[in-house]
Design a protein around this motif. Structure first.
Motif: not given
Length: 174
Positions: A66-71
């Protein structure tokens, strides 16, 4: 996996023996020199020096990160069958092999990952390919006991790869 075992080699060998006992007929019919390769894998496991062990995921693919919106990586999903305490080279080998195992660029990405993981972490190519053979033996029938699925075909093909076969007979562990 570790129940009753105190070493990585002991735990790995016991798991390998259990999985092969259950599924060797299917593998034997598909893998060239199956008995010889299995004997070499067992020999190499038995000769492993005790490595530094770490917690490994065992199925580190894009879909499990899983990644944040910033990758940025935020979490790992799907801890399961091969999530354990292990040699980091085992995780490196699995990751290189399965990151894009069914994609059209899978084999070339595998080669690139192996090269980079060896350079970055000091693993040897033969070590990672040996662990690839172990992974193939452990998981070949994970999804279909009869070996009628893509994962089995990938594992059998891995065990028949010339570079993996060469790694089983190399002296990388000496």
């Amino acid at each position: 996996m570790w129940q009753g075992h105190r070493t990585w080699a002991g735990a790995l060998r016991a798991l390998l023996d259990r999985r092969v006992a259950a599924f060797h007929p299917t593998l034997r019919g598909t893998v060239d020199m199956f008995d010889e390769k299995l004997a070499r894998v067992r020999h190499l496991i038995d000769g492993l020096r005790p490595p530094r062990t770490v917690t490994i995921h065992g199925d580190l693919v894009r879909e499990n990160v899983l990644v944040t919106p910033a990758g940025e990586p935020a979490a790992l999903l799907d801890w399961g069958f091969l999530s354990t305490e292990a040699d980091p080279a085992f995780e490196a080998s699995i990751t290189a092999g399965v990151f894009d195992m069914y994609g059209p660029a899978g084999r070339s990405l595998d080669e690139e990952w192996v090269e980079n993981l060896c350079r970055l972490f000091g693993h040897t190519r033969h070590q990672l390919l040996f662990y690839r053979a172990v992974y193939a033996l452990l998981t070949s029938n994970s999804y279909d006991a009869e070996g009628q699925d893509g994962h089995f075909a990938w594992c059998a093909a891995a065990l028949n790869r010339p570079d993996i076969t060469e790694a089983l007979w190399s002296d990388w562990a000496a």
